[in-house]
Scaffold this motif. Structure first.
Motif, PDB file in Angstrom:
ATOM      1  N   SER A 129      75.214   6.599 105.524  1.00  0.00           N
ATOM      2  CA  SER A 129      76.144   6.248 106.595  1.00  0.00           C
ATOM      3  C   SER A 129      77.538   6.809 106.325  1.00  0.00           C
ATOM      4  O   SER A 129      78.213   7.303 107.240  1.00  0.00           O
ATOM      5  CB  SER A 129      76.212   4.727 106.781  1.00  0.00           C
ATOM      6  OG  SER A 129      76.704   4.096 105.617  1.00  0.00           O
ATOM      7  N   GLU A 130      77.969   6.766 105.064  1.00  0.00           N
ATOM      8  CA  GLU A 130      79.286   7.314 104.712  1.00  0.00           C
ATOM      9  C   GLU A 130      79.311   8.830 104.834  1.00  0.00           C
ATOM     10  O   GLU A 130      80.317   9.416 105.258  1.00  0.00           O
ATOM     11  CB  GLU A 130      79.657   6.892 103.292  1.00  0.00           C
ATOM     12  CG  GLU A 130      79.935   5.405 103.149  1.00  0.00           C
ATOM     13  CD  GLU A 130      80.106   4.973 101.704  1.00  0.00           C
ATOM     14  OE1 GLU A 130      81.104   4.288 101.405  1.00  0.00           O
ATOM     15  OE2 GLU A 130      79.241   5.322 100.872  1.00  0.00           O
ATOM     16  N   LEU A 131      78.217   9.470 104.467  1.00  0.00           N
ATOM     17  CA  LEU A 131      78.154  10.930 104.578  1.00  0.00           C
ATOM     18  C   LEU A 131      78.153  11.367 106.036  1.00  0.00           C
ATOM     19  O   LEU A 131      78.760  12.387 106.391  1.00  0.00           O
ATOM     20  CB  LEU A 131      76.902  11.449 103.872  1.00  0.00           C
ATOM     21  CG  LEU A 131      76.875  11.281 102.345  1.00  0.00           C
ATOM     22  CD1 LEU A 131      75.511  11.683 101.796  1.00  0.00           C
ATOM     23  CD2 LEU A 131      77.975  12.106 101.688  1.00  0.00           C
ATOM     24  N   LEU A 132      77.472  10.602 106.877  1.00  0.00           N
ATOM     25  CA  LEU A 132      77.427  10.941 108.306  1.00  0.00           C
ATOM     26  C   LEU A 132      78.770  10.710 108.986  1.00  0.00           C
ATOM     27  O   LEU A 132      79.032  11.307 110.035  1.00  0.00           O
ATOM     28  CB  LEU A 132      76.345  10.121 109.006  1.00  0.00           C
ATOM     29  CG  LEU A 132      74.902  10.480 108.667  1.00  0.00           C
ATOM     30  CD1 LEU A 132      73.942   9.469 109.282  1.00  0.00           C
ATOM     31  CD2 LEU A 132      74.557  11.890 109.140  1.00  0.00           C
ATOM     32  N   ALA A 133      79.609   9.862 108.394  1.00  0.00           N
ATOM     33  CA  ALA A 133      80.901   9.544 108.994  1.00  0.00           C
ATOM     34  C   ALA A 133      81.934  10.618 108.700  1.00  0.00           C
ATOM     35  O   ALA A 133      83.118  10.328 108.457  1.00  0.00           O
ATOM     36  CB  ALA A 133      81.379   8.186 108.493  1.00  0.00           C
ATOM     37  N   GLN A 134      81.492  11.872 108.715  1.00  0.00           N
ATOM     38  CA  GLN A 134      82.373  13.023 108.535  1.00  0.00           C
ATOM     39  C   GLN A 134      82.246  13.925 109.765  1.00  0.00           C
ATOM     40  O   GLN A 134      81.344  13.753 110.573  1.00  0.00           O
ATOM     41  CB  GLN A 134      82.024  13.770 107.246  1.00  0.00           C
ATOM     42  CG  GLN A 134      82.123  12.886 106.012  1.00  0.00           C
ATOM     43  CD  GLN A 134      81.968  13.665 104.714  1.00  0.00           C
ATOM     44  OE1 GLN A 134      82.932  14.186 104.167  1.00  0.00           O
ATOM     45  NE2 GLN A 134      80.741  13.731 104.213  1.00  0.00           N
ATOM     46  N   ASP A 135      83.120  14.871 109.860  1.00  0.00           N
ATOM     47  CA  ASP A 135      83.245  15.643 111.098  1.00  0.00           C
ATOM     48  C   ASP A 135      82.220  16.771 111.176  1.00  0.00           C
ATOM     49  O   ASP A 135      82.562  17.958 111.136  1.00  0.00           O
ATOM     50  CB  ASP A 135      84.661  16.213 111.198  1.00  0.00           C
ATOM     51  CG  ASP A 135      84.930  16.847 112.558  1.00  0.00           C
ATOM     52  OD1 ASP A 135      84.316  16.408 113.538  1.00  0.00           O
ATOM     53  OD2 ASP A 135      85.750  17.791 112.623  1.00  0.00           O
ATOM     54  N   TRP A 136      80.950  16.403 111.306  1.00  0.00           N
ATOM     55  CA  TRP A 136      79.894  17.410 111.413  1.00  0.00           C
ATOM     56  C   TRP A 136      79.800  17.946 112.829  1.00  0.00           C
ATOM     57  O   TRP A 136      79.996  17.223 113.810  1.00  0.00           O
ATOM     58  CB  TRP A 136      78.546  16.804 111.014  1.00  0.00           C
ATOM     59  CG  TRP A 136      78.503  16.247 109.630  1.00  0.00           C
ATOM     60  CD1 TRP A 136      78.496  14.927 109.263  1.00  0.00           C
ATOM     61  CD2 TRP A 136      78.482  17.000 108.406  1.00  0.00           C
ATOM     62  NE1 TRP A 136      78.473  14.806 107.892  1.00  0.00           N
ATOM     63  CE2 TRP A 136      78.454  16.058 107.333  1.00  0.00           C
ATOM     64  CE3 TRP A 136      78.469  18.360 108.114  1.00  0.00           C
ATOM     65  CZ2 TRP A 136      78.425  16.440 106.001  1.00  0.00           C
ATOM     66  CZ3 TRP A 136      78.445  18.750 106.777  1.00  0.00           C
ATOM     67  CH2 TRP A 136      78.426  17.802 105.750  1.00  0.00           C
ATOM     68  N   ASP A 137      79.453  19.221 112.928  1.00  0.00           N
ATOM     69  CA  ASP A 137      79.150  19.824 114.236  1.00  0.00           C
ATOM     70  C   ASP A 137      77.661  19.789 114.522  1.00  0.00           C
ATOM     71  O   ASP A 137      77.248  19.694 115.677  1.00  0.00           O
ATOM     72  CB  ASP A 137      79.639  21.282 114.277  1.00  0.00           C
ATOM     73  CG  ASP A 137      81.139  21.389 114.132  1.00  0.00           C
ATOM     74  OD1 ASP A 137      81.842  20.885 115.018  1.00  0.00           O
ATOM     75  OD2 ASP A 137      81.604  21.964 113.135  1.00  0.00           O
ATOM     76  N   VAL A 138      76.852  19.894 113.459  1.00  0.00           N
ATOM     77  CA  VAL A 138      75.396  19.892 113.592  1.00  0.00           C
ATOM     78  C   VAL A 138      74.808  19.052 112.466  1.00  0.00           C
ATOM     79  O   VAL A 138      75.216  19.186 111.307  1.00  0.00           O
ATOM     80  CB  VAL A 138      74.802  21.320 113.515  1.00  0.00           C
ATOM     81  CG1 VAL A 138      73.279  21.276 113.665  1.00  0.00           C
ATOM     82  CG2 VAL A 138      75.425  22.229 114.565  1.00  0.00           C
ATOM     83  N   VAL A 139      73.862  18.188 112.796  1.00  0.00           N
ATOM     84  CA  VAL A 139      73.069  17.478 111.798  1.00  0.00           C
ATOM     85  C   VAL A 139      71.607  17.752 112.110  1.00  0.00           C
ATOM     86  O   VAL A 139      71.173  17.571 113.253  1.00  0.00           O
ATOM     87  CB  VAL A 139      73.330  15.956 111.811  1.00  0.00           C
ATOM     88  CG1 VAL A 139      72.414  15.247 110.813  1.00  0.00           C
ATOM     89  CG2 VAL A 139      74.794  15.653 111.500  1.00  0.00           C
TER      90      VAL A 139
END
Length: 315
Positions: A129-139
């Protein structure tokens, strides 16, 4: 006394085993524990083509490692500005959608590793959850290859993960992509085509859960199997994982063409990157290898580009 001691030791051992089993069960969540979003987000989330910058997180297992192996070599040869790019991967071997849903639910610590580009993400070891809470453009996400032909294995884990990605990522236009994996080689081209068709049919159903795009790695590999690029074991090194050289290269080209090319306006076709088989690669495979050379690289790239253009049709 000896008998009594033995009985006591047995009881203690049983209690320990029971406690461990209980702990193991408690750390796993049943299907009912995963909340599926009541309304699937049907908004069309598109790659940021005008941004010329990209942050990608690939979540999965060793079937992410294969396309990433030669990915950066292709990126470097493309001439794009790597100062605005990063591609990270979160890989745990042999894991399925269920594992990653459990990982999120239970707060397991996850490590992500940069595979390409020069941008460094601030958090690289934390809960999912903490890793996903970053400014990704694509997952990107994917299913374990064993279950790739089983549509029933997607729910509730895929919609749960999609919901969490949408909730946690600050970029509400984040593109969630599905990697369509390749079929195993079971002794014949015909059998691998049949398996590919099943995998592709399941991949297309992911749109119903909120997936925005499919990376057609499996179609690209199947395209290559129908050409002079094919090897005796279908471009694999162990019956499942991609072979060193052409197999991994075609997969890397597919990821580039699907994700990088639309943003930076540079197709993989014409890329000058090649790959000579290394001593370490030769040492860990019992199957044949197929180097990528100036003579066959264009065909590899064309197999990937054709898959991205038409993922439902083989060459």
């Amino acid at each position: 006394m000896n008998t009594l001691t033995s009985i006591m030791k047995t009881k203690v051992s049983l209690l320990i085993v029971t406690a461990l089993l209980t702990l193991l069960v408690c750390t796993q969540c049943s299907k009912q524990d995963f909340e599926i979003p009541e309304v699937i987000d049907n908004t069309e989330h598109l790659l940021p083509t005008g941004k010329k910058a990209l942050k990608v997180l690939a979540i999965g297992n060793s079937f992410v490692d294969d396309p990433m192996a030669y990915f950066d070599v292709i990126v470097r040869a493309s001439g794009i500005d790597r100062s605005n790019l990063c591609v990270y991967s979160a890989v745990v071997g042999g894991t399925s959608l269920e594992y990653w849903a459990n990982s999120y639910k239970n707060g397991y610590e996850v490590t992500i590793t940069r595979q390409s580009g020069l941008v460094t993400m601030p958090v690289t070891k934390a809960t999912l959850s903490e890793l996903l809470a970053q400014d990704w453009d694509v997952v990107t996400v994917q299913q374990l290859s064993n279950f790739a032909q089983d549509e029933s294995s997607l729910s509730p884990f895929l919609p749960f993960l999609i919901g969490q990605i949408r909730e946690m990522c600050p970029n509400k236009n984040v593109v969630i992509a599905w990697q369509q994996v390749w079929s195993y080689w079971e002794g014949s081209l015909e059998r691998s085509v049949a398996n590919w068709q099943n995998i592709n049919d399941v991949a297309k159903t992911t749109y119903d859960y909120g997936i925005d795009m499919i990376i057609p790695t499996g179609t690209a590999i199947q395209n290559a199997r129908g050409t002079t690029l094919n090897t005796a074991h279908g471009l694999l090194r162990d019956g499942k994982h991609l072979g060193f050289g052409v197999g991994r290269y075609v997969a890397a080209c597919t990821w580039f063409e699907a994700i990088i090319a639309p943003v930076y306006g540079v197709s993989v076709v014409g890329n000058t990157a090649i790959h000579a088989i290394t001593d370490s690669e030769n040492a860990i495979t019992t199957y044949e290898t197929a180097p990528v050379t100036d003579l066959n690289r264009t065909l590899c790239q064309e197999c990937a580009a054709a898959a991205v253009t038409n993922p439902d049709k083989l060459l």
